[in-house]
Design a protein around this motif. Structure first.
Motif, PDB file in Angstrom:
ATOM      1  N   LYS A 220       0.856  -1.186   0.000  1.00 33.46           N
ATOM      2  CA  LYS A 220       0.000   0.000   0.000  1.00 33.46           C
ATOM      3  C   LYS A 220       0.900   1.245   0.000  1.00 33.46           C
ATOM      4  CE  LYS A 220      -1.112  -0.325   4.902  1.00 33.46           C
ATOM      5  NZ  LYS A 220      -2.188  -0.373   5.866  1.00 33.46           N
ATOM      6  N   PRO A 221       0.406   2.354  -0.573  1.00 34.28           N
ATOM      7  CA  PRO A 221       1.262   3.529  -0.802  1.00 34.28           C
ATOM      8  C   PRO A 221       1.965   4.068   0.454  1.00 34.28           C
ATOM      9  CG  PRO A 221      -0.761   3.750  -2.037  1.00 34.28           C
ATOM     10  CD  PRO A 221      -0.923   2.523  -1.183  1.00 34.28           C
ATOM     11  N   SER A 222       1.278   4.099   1.597  1.00 30.93           N
ATOM     12  CA  SER A 222       1.925   4.684   2.778  1.00 30.93           C
ATOM     13  C   SER A 222       3.122   3.848   3.221  1.00 30.93           C
ATOM     14  CB  SER A 222       0.926   4.833   3.927  1.00 30.93           C
ATOM     15  OG  SER A 222       0.427   3.571   4.278  1.00 30.93           O
ATOM     16  N   LEU A 223       2.962   2.524   3.133  1.00 32.32           N
ATOM     17  CA  LEU A 223       4.060   1.630   3.517  1.00 32.32           C
ATOM     18  C   LEU A 223       5.212   1.744   2.513  1.00 32.32           C
ATOM     19  CD1 LEU A 223       4.215  -0.129   5.951  1.00 32.32           C
ATOM     20  CD2 LEU A 223       3.367  -2.059   4.613  1.00 32.32           C
ATOM     21  N   ALA A 225       5.919   4.346   0.736  1.00 31.63           N
ATOM     22  CA  ALA A 225       6.568   5.650   0.961  1.00 31.63           C
ATOM     23  C   ALA A 225       7.554   5.560   2.123  1.00 31.63           C
ATOM     24  CB  ALA A 225       5.518   6.719   1.234  1.00 31.63           C
ATOM     25  N   SER A 226       7.141   4.891   3.217  1.00 31.58           N
ATOM     26  CA  SER A 226       8.047   4.738   4.373  1.00 31.58           C
ATOM     27  C   SER A 226       9.312   4.004   3.963  1.00 31.58           C
ATOM     28  CB  SER A 226       7.377   3.940   5.496  1.00 31.58           C
ATOM     29  OG  SER A 226       6.235   4.577   5.931  1.00 31.58           O
ATOM     30  N   ILE A 229      11.523   6.290   1.721  1.00 30.48           N
ATOM     31  CA  ILE A 229      12.169   7.327   2.545  1.00 30.48           C
ATOM     32  C   ILE A 229      13.311   6.731   3.365  1.00 30.48           C
ATOM     33  CG2 ILE A 229      11.765   8.725   4.635  1.00 30.48           C
ATOM     34  CD1 ILE A 229      10.919  10.240   2.241  1.00 30.48           C
ATOM     35  N   HIS A 230      13.109   5.516   3.845  1.00 30.55           N
ATOM     36  CA  HIS A 230      14.145   4.845   4.629  1.00 30.55           C
ATOM     37  C   HIS A 230      15.442   4.707   3.828  1.00 30.55           C
ATOM     38  CE1 HIS A 230      16.226   1.370   6.434  1.00 30.55           C
ATOM     39  NE2 HIS A 230      15.805   1.913   7.563  1.00 30.55           N
ATOM     40  N   LEU A 245       9.807  14.238   0.759  1.00 33.26           N
ATOM     41  CA  LEU A 245       8.646  13.453   1.227  1.00 33.26           C
ATOM     42  C   LEU A 245       7.443  13.696   0.321  1.00 33.26           C
ATOM     43  CD1 LEU A 245       7.399  11.559   3.295  1.00 33.26           C
ATOM     44  CD2 LEU A 245       7.060  13.512   4.810  1.00 33.26           C
ATOM     45  N   ASN A 246       7.271  14.937  -0.078  1.00 34.81           N
ATOM     46  CA  ASN A 246       6.184  15.295  -0.985  1.00 34.81           C
ATOM     47  C   ASN A 246       6.325  14.559  -2.329  1.00 34.81           C
ATOM     48  OD1 ASN A 246       3.957  16.723  -1.842  1.00 34.81           O
ATOM     49  ND2 ASN A 246       5.174  18.417  -2.631  1.00 34.81           N
ATOM     50  N   SER A 249       5.581  10.867  -1.994  1.00 34.58           N
ATOM     51  CA  SER A 249       4.139  10.585  -1.929  1.00 34.58           C
ATOM     52  C   SER A 249       3.536  10.566  -3.335  1.00 34.58           C
ATOM     53  CB  SER A 249       3.425  11.580  -1.022  1.00 34.58           C
ATOM     54  OG  SER A 249       3.377  12.839  -1.631  1.00 34.58           O
ATOM     55  N   VAL A 252       4.694   7.096  -5.081  1.00 36.78           N
ATOM     56  CA  VAL A 252       3.913   5.902  -4.712  1.00 36.78           C
ATOM     57  C   VAL A 252       2.480   5.978  -5.246  1.00 36.78           C
ATOM     58  CG1 VAL A 252       5.309   5.363  -2.689  1.00 36.78           C
ATOM     59  CG2 VAL A 252       3.305   6.833  -2.414  1.00 36.78           C
TER      60      VAL A 252
ATOM     61  N   ARG B  17       3.546  13.537   6.231  1.00 37.00           N
ATOM     62  CA  ARG B  17       2.616  13.542   5.111  1.00 37.00           C
ATOM     63  C   ARG B  17       1.552  12.475   5.364  1.00 37.00           C
ATOM     64  NH1 ARG B  17       2.198  16.776   0.529  1.00 37.00           N
ATOM     65  NH2 ARG B  17       0.892  15.567  -0.846  1.00 37.00           N
ATOM     66  N   ILE B  19      -0.751   9.877   3.697  1.00 33.39           N
ATOM     67  CA  ILE B  19      -0.887   9.170   2.416  1.00 33.39           C
ATOM     68  C   ILE B  19      -1.985   8.118   2.583  1.00 33.39           C
ATOM     69  CG2 ILE B  19       0.266   7.704   0.707  1.00 33.39           C
ATOM     70  CD1 ILE B  19       2.926   9.043   1.588  1.00 33.39           C
ATOM     71  N   GLU B  20      -3.067   8.304   1.873  1.00 35.20           N
ATOM     72  CA  GLU B  20      -4.223   7.401   1.972  1.00 35.20           C
ATOM     73  C   GLU B  20      -4.576   7.107   3.432  1.00 35.20           C
ATOM     74  OE1 GLU B  20      -3.896   4.040  -0.633  1.00 35.20           O
ATOM     75  OE2 GLU B  20      -4.073   5.322  -2.390  1.00 35.20           O
ATOM     76  N   GLU B  22      -3.013   7.235   6.121  1.00 34.78           N
ATOM     77  CA  GLU B  22      -1.947   6.857   7.059  1.00 34.78           C
ATOM     78  C   GLU B  22      -0.858   7.930   7.007  1.00 34.78           C
ATOM     79  OE1 GLU B  22      -2.743   2.134   7.176  1.00 34.78           O
ATOM     80  OE2 GLU B  22      -1.001   2.753   6.040  1.00 34.78           O
ATOM     81  N   VAL B  24       3.238   9.285   7.350  1.00 33.03           N
ATOM     82  CA  VAL B  24       4.671   8.988   7.279  1.00 33.03           C
ATOM     83  C   VAL B  24       5.407  10.195   7.868  1.00 33.03           C
ATOM     84  CG1 VAL B  24       6.618   8.453   5.775  1.00 33.03           C
ATOM     85  CG2 VAL B  24       4.338   7.588   5.204  1.00 33.03           C
ATOM     86  N   VAL B  33      12.172   6.500  10.098  1.00 35.21           N
ATOM     87  CA  VAL B  33      10.936   6.812   9.392  1.00 35.21           C
ATOM     88  C   VAL B  33       9.822   6.185  10.217  1.00 35.21           C
ATOM     89  CG1 VAL B  33       9.670   6.628   7.231  1.00 35.21           C
ATOM     90  CG2 VAL B  33      12.159   6.603   7.213  1.00 35.21           C
ATOM     91  N   HIS B  35       5.884   5.195  10.591  1.00 30.75           N
ATOM     92  CA  HIS B  35       4.671   4.964   9.807  1.00 30.75           C
ATOM     93  C   HIS B  35       3.514   4.797  10.794  1.00 30.75           C
ATOM     94  CE1 HIS B  35       1.993   2.050   7.540  1.00 30.75           C
ATOM     95  NE2 HIS B  35       1.964   3.159   6.833  1.00 30.75           N
TER      96      HIS B  35
END
Lengths: 276, 91
Positions: A220-223, A225-226, A229-230, A245-246, A249, A252, B17, B19-20, B22, B24, B33, B35
Motif C-alpha cells: 500500500k502507498p503509505s508503507l 513511501a516509508s 524514505i528509509h 517526502l512530498n 508521496s 507511490v 505527510r 498518504i491514503e 496513514e 509517514v 521513518v 509509519h
C-alpha cells in the motif's frame, strides 16, 4: 603546476571540478569515467590543497582518514560547511548554493580524492533539493527504456538481482536518482558502485527479501513511501526533506511498489507482475 | 515525563505527510521513518501547537469507540513513542 579541470554530470546536474593535485585529477578522471561531461556546469567545486592555517591534529587526521562518517554538514546563514563531527570548527569544505560554488580541501596527498564522493553526495542532495529529484540507495536496471528499482539493506540481493538480469542495462547497483519530469518519474544511475550515466522511465519499485521461491506482494502507498524514505539520502535541511517526502508521496501514487521474495534460481523477469 | 497536564506540539523539523489516511513522519536526526496507521494518523493530525495530553485523550474518547481508561492508556503509550522518536516537543 597549474590546476586541471573535470566536468562530471549525473541526473541532469553537471559540476566542474578544479583540481590542484595531479594524482587527484587522474584518480577522479578514472573514478568518474562514465560520468564525464562537456555541458555547461550548474556549479563548481574548487578541490584544492589545504590552507596553511588549517591545522589538523594527528588524531583528527586518522579519524577523518579512517571513517568518512566522521564528517557532517552544518548550515550557517546561507552556506553549508563540511566539517569534522568531533571538531566542527575544522571546516574542510563548504557549499554555497546561492553562488553555485563549493570548496573542498584535498587533505591527503597519499589518498587522492579523499572525501570527494562523500562531499558530492551532500552537493547533489542540496542541488536536487528544489528540482523535483532525490537520491536513494538502491539498484536500478533498465529494460527496453523502462526503469526498475530494487531496494533493500546490504545483503538483501541488490547486486545479485543485477547479475541475474542479463538482458537489462545496469543504471547503478548502489545509488540512483528519481526525478519528476512532466507527468512521469525517471530513474537515473548515479556514480556510486557499478554505474552508467543513463536513465529510464520508472516502471516499478521492488523491496527485496531472500526466499525459497519468487513472490510479489503489492504494497500500500503509505508503507511503500516509508520504505522509500528509509532508503533515500536525507540530510539536515528540513525544507528539502519536506520536498523529498512530498515527491515520494507522488511516486507511490503513480508507480507500483512491491515486496519481492526471490531465490538465486528465480526467473525474476518472467514472473514479474504486469506493470502499467 | 509525560502526564495528563503535559503540553505537546509537533516538532517542526519533522516533515510528515498523510498518504491514503496513514501518516509517514521523517525524523532525520534519529535516522528513523515512522509509519502511523489510520488511527495514529488521526491522532497525529489532531495535535496542534501546545495541545494538552488530556485534550488528546478526550479526542480519542470522542472519535473512537473506547472507554476513557483505555483512551488514556493508549494515548500515553502512543505519545511516549512519539516523544522517544523526538517527533513531538513536550513542555
Amino acid at each position: 603546476m597549474s590546476a586541471k579541470f573535470l566536468k562530471i554530470e549525473a541526473a541532469g546536474i553537471c559540476f566542474r571540478v578544479r583540481i590542484e593535485r595531479p594524482r587527484t585529477y587522474l584518480y577522479l578522471k578514472r573514478r568518474f569515467k562514465n560520468f564525464l561531461s562537456k555541458r555547461k556546469p550548474d556549479f563548481t567545486i574548487n578541490f584544492i590543497k589545504p590552507d596553511k592555517d588549517l591545522k589538523i591534529s594527528r588524531e583528527l587526521f586518522e579519524e577523518l582518514a579512517n571513517n568518512p562518517q566522521s564528517l557532517i554538514l552544518i548550515k550557517s546563514e546561507e552556506k553549508y560547511f563540511f566539517s569534522a563531527k568531533s571538531e566542527p570548527s575544522k571546516t574542510i569544505g563548504f557549499i554555497d548554493r546561492n553562488r553555485n560554488e563549493c570548496l573542498l580541501y584535498d587533505l591527503f596527498a597519499r589518498w587522492p580524492g579523499s572525501f570527494f564522493t562523500d562531499f558530492i553526495l551532500f552537493c547533489f542532495y542540496l542541488f536536487f533539493g528544489y528540482r523535483n529529484s532525490f537520491m536513494l540507495h538502491a539498484c536500478g536496471l533498465s529494460q527496453n527504456s523502462e526503469g526498475y528499482i530494487f531496494c533493500g539493506p546490504s545483503g538483501s540481493g541488490k547486486s545479485t538481482v543485477a547479475r541475474m538480469s542479463k538482458d537489462s542495462q545496469l543504471l547503478s547497483d548502489e545509488r540512483l536518482t528519481i526525478s519528476k519530469n512532466g507527468e512521469g518519474f525517471y530513474v537515473y544511475g548515479m556514480p556510486w558502485g557499478k554505474a552508467q550515466n543513463n536513465y529510464a522511465k520508472l516502471k516499478g519499485i521492488f523491496f527485496l527479501n531472500r526466499g525459497k521461491k519468487i513472490a510479489f506482494k503489492r504494497l500500500k502507498p503509505s508503507l511503500a513511501a516509508s520504505r522509500i524514505i528509509h532508503d533515500a539520502s536525507l540530510f539536515l535541511d528540513t525544507s528539502i526533506n519536506a520536498n523529498i517526502l512530498n515527491l515520494v508521496s507522488r511516486v507511490v501514487d503513480l508507480v507500483p511498489c512491491y515486496e519481492m521474495h526471490f531465490s538465486l534460481e528465480s526467473p525474476i523477469w518472467e514472473k514479474m507482475p504486469k506493470l502499467n | 515525563m509525560l502526564t495528563l497536564d503535559s503540553c505537546i506540539g509537533r516538532n517542526n523539523d519533522v516533515p510528515w505527510r498523510i498518504i491514503e489516511e496513514e501518516a509517514v513522519l521523517v525524523s532525520v536526526d534519529r535516522g528513523e521513518v515512522i509509519h502511523l496507521n489510520s488511527v495514529g494518523a488521526q491522532i497525529w493530525n489532531s495535535i496542534e501547537s501546545k495541545t494538552k495530553v488530556s485534550e488528546i485523550i478526550e479526542y480519542i474518547y470522542e472519535t473512537f469507540d473506547v472507554d476513557k481508561d483505555a483512551a488514556a492508556k493508549d494515548a500515553l503509550e502512543f505519545l511516549k513513542r512519539l516523544k522517544e522518536a523526538r517527533v513531538i516537543d513536550v513542555s
